[in-house]
Design an enzyme around this catalytic site. Structure first.
Site, PDB file in Angstrom:
ATOM      1  N   GLU A  68      15.984 -16.899 -17.298  1.00 23.07           N
ATOM      2  CA  GLU A  68      14.686 -16.656 -17.802  1.00 23.07           C
ATOM      3  C   GLU A  68      15.113 -14.622 -18.198  1.00 23.07           C
ATOM      4  OE1 GLU A  68      12.335 -16.315 -13.597  1.00 23.07           O
ATOM      5  OE2 GLU A  68      11.048 -16.033 -15.455  1.00 23.07           O
ATOM      6  N   HIS A  92      23.970 -41.174 -13.620  1.00 21.05           N
ATOM      7  CA  HIS A  92      22.706 -41.503 -14.671  1.00 21.05           C
ATOM      8  C   HIS A  92      22.264 -40.810 -15.381  1.00 21.05           C
ATOM      9  CE1 HIS A  92      21.653 -43.566 -11.286  1.00 21.05           C
ATOM     10  NE2 HIS A  92      21.642 -42.791 -10.155  1.00 21.05           N
ATOM     11  N   ARG A 104       3.127   0.249  -5.112  1.00 24.30           N
ATOM     12  CA  ARG A 104       3.209  -0.537  -4.162  1.00 24.30           C
ATOM     13  C   ARG A 104       1.576  -0.583  -3.868  1.00 24.30           C
ATOM     14  NH1 ARG A 104       6.727   1.587  -0.313  1.00 24.30           N
ATOM     15  NH2 ARG A 104       5.385   1.509   0.861  1.00 24.30           N
ATOM     16  N   ASN A 150      -0.817   1.940   5.890  1.00 30.68           N
ATOM     17  CA  ASN A 150       0.144   0.891   5.216  1.00 30.68           C
ATOM     18  C   ASN A 150       0.151  -0.185   6.621  1.00 30.68           C
ATOM     19  OD1 ASN A 150       2.010  -0.676   3.837  1.00 30.68           O
ATOM     20  ND2 ASN A 150       3.251   0.430   3.780  1.00 30.68           N
ATOM     21  N   GLY A 151       0.204  -1.518   6.302  1.00 26.13           N
ATOM     22  CA  GLY A 151       0.871  -2.633   7.403  1.00 26.13           C
ATOM     23  C   GLY A 151      -0.645  -3.449   7.960  1.00 26.13           C
ATOM     24  N   CYS A 159       1.160  -1.150   0.238  1.00 29.71           N
ATOM     25  CA  CYS A 159      -0.384   0.000  -0.151  1.00 29.71           C
ATOM     26  C   CYS A 159       1.036   1.441  -0.142  1.00 29.71           C
ATOM     27  CB  CYS A 159      -1.419   0.408   1.151  1.00 29.71           C
ATOM     28  SG  CYS A 159      -1.901  -1.268   1.295  1.00 29.71           S
ATOM     29  N   TRP A 204      -3.175  -2.540  -1.364  1.00 26.81           N
ATOM     30  CA  TRP A 204      -2.917  -3.118  -1.851  1.00 26.81           C
ATOM     31  C   TRP A 204      -3.748  -4.040  -0.730  1.00 26.81           C
ATOM     32  CZ3 TRP A 204      -1.131  -6.027  -6.093  1.00 26.81           C
ATOM     33  CH2 TRP A 204      -0.290  -7.165  -5.465  1.00 26.81           C
ATOM     34  N   GLU A 211      14.544 -24.111  -9.324  1.00 29.02           N
ATOM     35  CA  GLU A 211      14.299 -22.257  -9.253  1.00 29.02           C
ATOM     36  C   GLU A 211      15.203 -21.259 -10.032  1.00 29.02           C
ATOM     37  OE1 GLU A 211      11.732 -20.516  -9.357  1.00 29.02           O
ATOM     38  OE2 GLU A 211      12.071 -18.564  -8.604  1.00 29.02           O
TER      39      GLU A 211
HETATM   40  O1  M6R Z   1       1.213 -16.227 -11.140  1.00 33.68           O
HETATM   41  P1  M6R Z   1       1.925 -17.429 -10.887  1.00 33.68           P
HETATM   42  O2  M6R Z   1       2.725 -17.539  -9.951  1.00 33.68           O
HETATM   43  O3  M6R Z   1       1.264 -18.592 -11.069  1.00 33.68           O
HETATM   44  O4  M6R Z   1       2.352 -17.339 -12.117  1.00 33.68           O
HETATM   45  C1  M6R Z   1       3.123 -18.473 -12.077  1.00 33.68           C
HETATM   46  C2  M6R Z   1       4.251 -18.295 -13.778  1.00 33.68           C
HETATM   47  O5  M6R Z   1       3.390 -17.758 -14.380  1.00 33.68           O
HETATM   48  C3  M6R Z   1       5.861 -17.975 -13.051  1.00 33.68           C
HETATM   49  O6  M6R Z   1       6.062 -18.307 -11.250  1.00 33.68           O
HETATM   50  C4  M6R Z   1       6.912 -17.340 -14.098  1.00 33.68           C
HETATM   51  O7  M6R Z   1       7.179 -18.808 -13.785  1.00 33.68           O
HETATM   52  C5  M6R Z   1       7.649 -15.963 -13.923  1.00 33.68           C
HETATM   53  N1  M6R Z   1       8.022 -15.371 -14.404  1.00 33.68           N
HETATM   54  C6  M6R Z   1       9.319 -17.244 -12.901  1.00 33.68           C
HETATM   55  O8  M6R Z   1       9.869 -16.293 -12.489  1.00 33.68           O
END
Ligand code: M6R
Length: 617
Positions: free
Chosen positions: A490, A506, A27, A101-102, A2, A75, A483
């Site tokens: 990406e 493997h 925000r 905000n909080g 927020c 938010w 991750e």
């Molecule tokens: O909004 P969501 O968490 O459902 O989105 C899922 C994926 O599209 C999202 O996590 C995507 O993989 C990100 N770009 C990863 O950094």
């Protein structure tokens, strides 16, 4: 999250406040509102759900103005993103309004107490309680009433309040979220962040926790919450406006990485009792009896949220001993999954709008399985269709690459697993307490990791030319390796794969040569026998990679000499328990990906071919 903005001075307040809110829309943007003390000596309020342009429209249709006022962009944390829940919130008689905000942690207790004294609430928010508490305490002086109200509130807050009964002042206070005070010539500003007021003044100071500011057209008085005077030094802010919106960071992704101590803390807030030693999930809307009764759990998600889901499987199975299966949203409904009322389906989504996750949620519901949404956006489709909700309090995430949303999801899953373990009796009271004690230290440990960015700049310099990367982890660290690899691919477009370290023999060992950086998750909990065993196996993996001339980047416990001798590069992280390590070890991988992408000149916040929310199949 927020954003709040306030103005007092000789000019008309509405355009100044609206301009500030626009710069704070990052925000939060699910509703907005403004209140000014107008010509009729009353406080006029305009509010609208949705983006700020809806509030602009409301003001166009029903204009108002005055020399002081406050505004808010929301938010949602408590209550849906409706106009009724939009700030500012007022007391019973409309004499005062507040923006906040909080999170008021003890809002239920306070609300019941106020209702018993005859107060009627118009919204579902925790914020409205503040207005009523101030109303109750008001005897003619606004700051004194605010002090009395603050003494009753537990939680975190940044607030600004105006009253028609003690006009020509704005009272602002901070306990947690940021509040900046801007000093102009015979005019003063209050805001959640610098960009909101930068076009009016460059002379500002931040309130410290426990500070209260009383702004009038002739100056600012500063006290603590008891009323003792305090002083803060004024800084001249030299940022350009765009830089200011990113809080001085170069990219939103970088800013969001650095926000993780805050977002993690907020996601734990009110859910992990330091004193009681218990986990609380009163807000999820699925009863403790139901929680105890589920025979299995399904978790469905996409992308980064899917990695959190996979980590969630380890957390829930370890702490609560319930079998968990994890599915991709995009696969789930095409394989006729076996589930029914005794299965809890958890859907995880930052946006709450991902088409595949939503479709999977509908599939689970159609088979009679209750769904629990772990989500960052209240009021999103996924939260609206879920039986229960566990909100992550990351705040808006702008960078396409998910960072703070991921650690908030891990935090929410940790709380859920702990709660299930507590309710199902798979953890003793002492075990729950020990996990909570350790969890509450995590934001501080994140800050420690974030303090040394130069490590990642140097690493990026050495490794940015690599064509491929491998990320390895065992157990709960495998999803974190996935991750780490996703973050790199990406935003830097470098091919990267995450792999369970034990699977290297493997097949993937064939990839290793002197050009391949292998990021290995080798931190462990020295007090946990299983974690030590995993560590020993990981040490063998490091040796195997070294024997084939691979470049080892090890994320390991600070002070681990064994790893330091073997690895080419070591990133030390603070020691914590096995189930909490993911929250720390992902941060170096986010920073490594970020600095490599910056070095390669990539568009970090909006990588090619991607969108923040994938709302189509
Ligand atoms: O909004 P969501 O968490 O459902 O989105 C899922 C994926 O599209 C999202 O996590 C995507 O993989 C990100 N770009 C990863 O950094």
């Amino acid at each position: 999250m927020c954003g709040i903005v306030g103005y007092i001075g000789g000019r008309q307040a509405v355009s100044i406040i609206m301009d500030g809110l626009k710069r704070l829309e990052y925000r939060g943007y699910d509703s907005a509102g403004i209140a000014v003390f107008d010509d009729t000596q009353t406080i006029s309020v305009r509010r609208a759900s949705g983006k700020l342009r809806n509030l602009e429209e409301a003001l166009r249709q029903n204009p108002t103005d005055g020399n002081f006022g406050i505004g808010h962009t929301r938010w949602a944390t408590h209550g849906r993103p409706t106009e009724e829940n939009a700030h500012p919130h007022r007391d019973s008689k409309g004499n005062l309004v507040v923006v906040h905000n909080g999170i008021v942690e003890n809002y239920l207790v306070l609300r019941h107490g106020l209702q018993a004294r005859g107060h009627v609430f118009l919204s579902e928010t925790d914020t409205e309680i503040i207005a009523h508490l101030v109303e109750d305490a008001f005897t003619g002086n606004l700051e004194e009433a605010v002090r009395a109200a603050l003494a009753q509130i537990q939680g975190v807050l940044a607030i600004a309040i105006i009253s028609r009964l003690d006009p020509n002042k704005i009272v602002a206070a901070r306990q947690g979220p940021p509040v900046v005070i801007g000093l102009g010539e015979d005019e003063y500003f209050v805001a959640s962040d610098v960009p909101a007021i930068l076009s009016h003044t460059r002379d500002m100071f931040f309130l410290a926790d426990g500070d209260m500011a009383i702004l009038t057209a002739s100056g600012v008085t500063l006290t603590d919450f008891v009323g003792n005077p305090v002083t803060r030094s004024v800084s001249r802010i030299l940022w350009d406006p765009i830089m200011a919106e990113k809080g001085g960071y170069k990219h939103f992704m970088q800013k969001e990485i650095y926000e993780q101590p805050r977002s993690t803390r907020d996601t734990m807030l009110g859910r992990l009792g330091a004193e009681s030693g218990r986990a609380f999930l009163d807000e999820v809307l699925i009863s403790p009896e139901q929680m105890r009764g589920f025979r299995q759990i399904r978790i469905v998600a996409c992308g980064t949220s899917w990695h959190a889901a996979l980590a969630g499987k380890f957390l829930i199975e370890k702490l609560a001993r319930v079998p968990v299966e994890v599915d991709y949203g995009s696969e789930f409904r095409y394989r006729d999954p076996i589930l029914g009322p005794d299965t809890l389906t958890i859907v995880i989504s930052q946006s709450g709008e991902t088409a595949d996750t939503l479709a999977a949620q509908r599939e689970a519901k159609s088979k009679g399985s209750p769904t629990l949404a772990i989500c960052n956006v209240i009021g999103s489709m996924i939260t609206r269709e879920a039986a229960g909700m566990l909100m992550t309090h990351a705040g808006p995430e702008i960078g396409v690459a998910s960072t703070k949303a991921f650690t908030s999801q891990l935090t929410a899953l940790f709380v859920l697993a702990l709660y299930l373990g507590q309710e199902r009796g798979t953890l003793t009271e002492a075990q729950v307490r020990a996990q909570i004690e350790e969890a509450l230290k995590i934001p501080g440990k994140m800050e420690q990791i974030l303090a040394s960015e130069v490590i990642y700049q140097n690493l990026a310099r050495s490794l940015h030319k690599a064509k491929d990367f491998l990320y390895l982890g065992r157990g709960i660290h495998f999803p974190i390796a996935l991750e780490g690899a996703l973050k790199l691919k990406e935003i830097s477009y470098i091919h990267a794969e995450g792999y369970p370290a034990g699977e290297m023999k493997h097949g993937p060992n064939a990839l290793i040569d002197e050009n391949l950086p292998v990021v290995i998750l080798a931190a462990y909990d020295p007090d946990d026998a299983e974690s030590r065993l995993r560590y020993e196996k990981t040490v063998s993996n490091i040796q195997e990679v070294k024997a084939r001339s691979g470049i080892v980047v090890a994320i390991s416990n600070e002070g681990d000499k064994e790893i330091a001798e073997m690895a080419d590069y070591v990133i030390p992280i603070p020691v914590t328990s096995e189930m909490l390590l993911p929250l720390l070890e992902i941060i170096p991988m986010q920073l490594l990906a970020y600095h490599i992408a910056v070095r390669l000149g990539c568009d970090v916040d909006q990588p090619r071919n991607l969108a923040k929310s994938v709302t189509v199949e």
